[in-house]
Design a protein around this motif. Structure first.
Motif, PDB file in Angstrom:
ATOM      1  N   UNK A 169      61.609   0.573  34.990  1.00 47.34           N
ATOM      2  CA  UNK A 169      60.975   0.476  33.678  1.00 47.34           C
ATOM      3  C   UNK A 169      60.472  -0.949  33.473  1.00 47.34           C
ATOM      4  N   UNK A 170      59.147  -1.123  33.518  1.00 46.91           N
ATOM      5  CA  UNK A 170      58.549  -2.447  33.367  1.00 46.91           C
ATOM      6  C   UNK A 170      57.531  -2.426  32.244  1.00 46.91           C
ATOM      7  N   UNK A 171      57.604  -3.400  31.374  1.00 48.01           N
ATOM      8  CA  UNK A 171      56.574  -3.633  30.369  1.00 48.01           C
ATOM      9  C   UNK A 171      55.758  -4.824  30.861  1.00 48.01           C
ATOM     10  N   UNK A 172      54.513  -4.566  31.251  1.00 46.76           N
ATOM     11  CA  UNK A 172      53.666  -5.605  31.848  1.00 46.76           C
ATOM     12  C   UNK A 172      52.855  -6.332  30.779  1.00 46.76           C
ATOM     13  N   UNK A 173      52.838  -7.645  30.872  1.00 50.72           N
ATOM     14  CA  UNK A 173      51.899  -8.453  30.095  1.00 50.72           C
ATOM     15  C   UNK A 173      50.749  -8.791  31.033  1.00 50.72           C
ATOM     16  N   UNK A 174      49.638  -8.047  30.926  1.00 49.20           N
ATOM     17  CA  UNK A 174      48.544  -8.141  31.889  1.00 49.20           C
ATOM     18  C   UNK A 174      47.553  -9.237  31.496  1.00 49.20           C
ATOM     19  N   UNK A 175      47.178 -10.038  32.498  1.00 47.77           N
ATOM     20  CA  UNK A 175      46.192 -11.098  32.307  1.00 47.77           C
ATOM     21  C   UNK A 175      45.126 -10.963  33.386  1.00 47.77           C
ATOM     22  N   UNK A 176      43.988 -10.398  32.998  1.00 46.63           N
ATOM     23  CA  UNK A 176      42.927 -10.136  33.975  1.00 46.63           C
ATOM     24  C   UNK A 176      41.963 -11.305  34.138  1.00 46.63           C
ATOM     25  N   UNK A 177      41.956 -12.224  33.172  1.00 45.88           N
ATOM     26  CA  UNK A 177      41.015 -13.342  33.220  1.00 45.88           C
ATOM     27  C   UNK A 177      41.720 -14.566  33.784  1.00 45.88           C
ATOM     28  N   UNK A 178      41.410 -14.875  35.054  1.00 42.44           N
ATOM     29  CA  UNK A 178      42.042 -15.989  35.743  1.00 42.44           C
ATOM     30  C   UNK A 178      41.121 -16.390  36.892  1.00 42.44           C
ATOM     31  N   UNK A 179      41.204 -17.633  37.329  1.00 41.39           N
ATOM     32  CA  UNK A 179      40.397 -18.088  38.452  1.00 41.39           C
ATOM     33  C   UNK A 179      38.913 -18.096  38.128  1.00 41.39           C
ATOM     34  N   UNK A 180      38.096 -17.639  39.085  1.00 34.73           N
ATOM     35  CA  UNK A 180      36.645 -17.664  38.923  1.00 34.73           C
ATOM     36  C   UNK A 180      36.205 -16.868  37.694  1.00 34.73           C
ATOM     37  N   UNK A 181      36.889 -15.762  37.410  1.00 29.49           N
ATOM     38  CA  UNK A 181      36.551 -14.945  36.242  1.00 29.49           C
ATOM     39  C   UNK A 181      36.698 -15.750  34.959  1.00 29.49           C
ATOM     40  N   UNK A 182      37.768 -16.540  34.881  1.00 25.72           N
ATOM     41  CA  UNK A 182      37.989 -17.374  33.695  1.00 25.72           C
ATOM     42  C   UNK A 182      36.934 -18.473  33.600  1.00 25.72           C
ATOM     43  N   UNK A 183      36.622 -19.118  34.724  1.00 27.56           N
ATOM     44  CA  UNK A 183      35.641 -20.205  34.734  1.00 27.56           C
ATOM     45  C   UNK A 183      34.272 -19.682  34.300  1.00 27.56           C
ATOM     46  N   UNK A 184      33.903 -18.508  34.765  1.00 30.27           N
ATOM     47  CA  UNK A 184      32.621 -17.906  34.384  1.00 30.27           C
ATOM     48  C   UNK A 184      32.531 -17.670  32.884  1.00 30.27           C
ATOM     49  N   UNK A 185      33.682 -17.520  32.233  1.00 31.02           N
ATOM     50  CA  UNK A 185      33.709 -17.286  30.787  1.00 31.02           C
ATOM     51  C   UNK A 185      33.983 -18.565  29.997  1.00 31.02           C
TER      52      UNK A 185
END
Length: 340
Positions: free
Chosen positions: A31-47
């Motif tokens: 049983x895992x409750x995930x705190x998901x972070x999709x914006x990181x690395x190049x994706x974050x820099x692009x934004x």
């Protein structure tokens, strides 16, 4: 009680292989409750954000454990590696990289069982670099501290003691790098004296690389500084089938980030052909870290059985399965074992 963990899918093939690992963990009944972070690395820099956004750091610090997919690192320019930033910002001083044979993978050796313990925060990766434009000279400082050396060496010995491993080898270049490697070796000998039940020896790094590709059975736990440990980690991965099948972890006493050690492979991203084995084996390491040993064992046993039988494997290891087909087959096996 559920485990509250951070999930960093990364970029490139990261989201695909990370999802396969999450699917397998769910199949094992954890049983895992995930705190998901999709914006990181190049994706974050692009934004317009930092490559390592502050909310990612906050999440890991709050939860204590993260599962991370690969993140693209620019070569020669651009932002500093997210992996390096995470290790330094969170002081994840111990990089742990097992290299264990998988039956069914064609390699020159059988039954390899090694673990590399790499100092993760200093050495030549300290980030202390200078460039003299007038003379066109680039300098990098390899910083080794007594504290940094002692804690990674002691971590290695404690791990060996707790897991019934009886041999530690320290890799160095103290014949040439007399101050930095010399300090690391001296501290290694001091710490080793506190663990008389564990055999200890040391090897000059270039000789060790040669020995490993000739007689890997002679070695068990290997501890080294940052750059040497990085090289040894990939070398030993090659003994068991490559980076696509080997896991990794970055650990300090109260925090850990578990990450697949291969690259983000943007050339095959989104094609559903990536091998998720490294990420799944990384998830197994994470499950053991959070005391979900039964689930970890179930996943590992099912994974080994799949490789032994060879019916559902991805293309890089001689099969025809897609990423999702491999993940589905593994999840079905793990779920069936859990319900048995």
């Amino acid at each position: 009680m559920p485990h509250h963990l951070t999930l960093l899918p990364g970029d490139g093939i990261g989201p695909e292989v990370t999802e396969a690992a999450v699917q397998t963990i769910e199949a094992a009944g954890v049983d895992v409750v995930w705190d998901r972070h999709r914006v990181i690395g190049a994706t974050a820099v692009e934004r317009g954000r930092p490559a390592l956004p502050p909310d990612v750091i906050d999440s890991i610090q709050e939860r204590g454990v993260a599962l991370k997919g690969p993140v693209t690192t620019p070569v020669g320019q651009g932002f500093t590696s997210v992996n390096v930033q995470l290790r330094q910002r969170l002081d994840l001083y111990a990089n742990v990289r097992p290299a264990t044979s998988l039956e069914g993978v064609d390699t020159p050796f059988e039954d390899v069982d090694l673990i590399i313990f790499r100092e993760n925060t200093e050495g030549l990766y300290s980030g202390i670099e200078y460039f003299d434009e007038r003379l066109e000279i680039a300098d990098s400082i390899a910083r080794v501290t007594k504290r940094g050396a002692e804690r990674i060496i002691r971590f290695c010995f404690e791990y060996a003691k707790a897991n019934g491993r009886g041999h530690v080898t320290l890799a160095h270049k103290a014949n040439i790098l007399k101050k930095t490697s010399g300090l690391f070796l001296d501290i290694g000998r001091e710490v080793a004296a506190e663990y008389p039940e564990i055999e200890f020896d040391d090897r000059i790094i270039d000789n060790l690389c040669m020995q490993l590709v000739v007689n890997p059975d002679d070695y068990d736990c290997i501890v080294s500084t940052n750059l040497f440990g990085d090289i040894l980690s990939d070398l030993t991965a090659g003994l068991v089938g490559g980076l696509g099948v080997t896991p990794g972890a970055n650990i300090r006493d109260d925090m850990a980030v578990f990450e697949a050690v291969h690259g983000s492979a943007p050339d095959i991203a989104g094609q559903n052909v990536a091998n998720p084995t490294a990420m799944i084996r990384t998830a197994v390491m994470m499950l053991r870290h959070i005391d979900e040993d039964d689930a970890a064992t179930a996943i590992e046993r099912a994974l080994f059985d799949m490789y032994r039988e060879g019916d559902v494997l991805t293309q890089d290891v001689g099969g025809t399965a897609t990423t999702s087909e491999f993940a589905d087959a593994l999840a079905d096996r793990v779920g069936a074992e859990k319900d048995a």
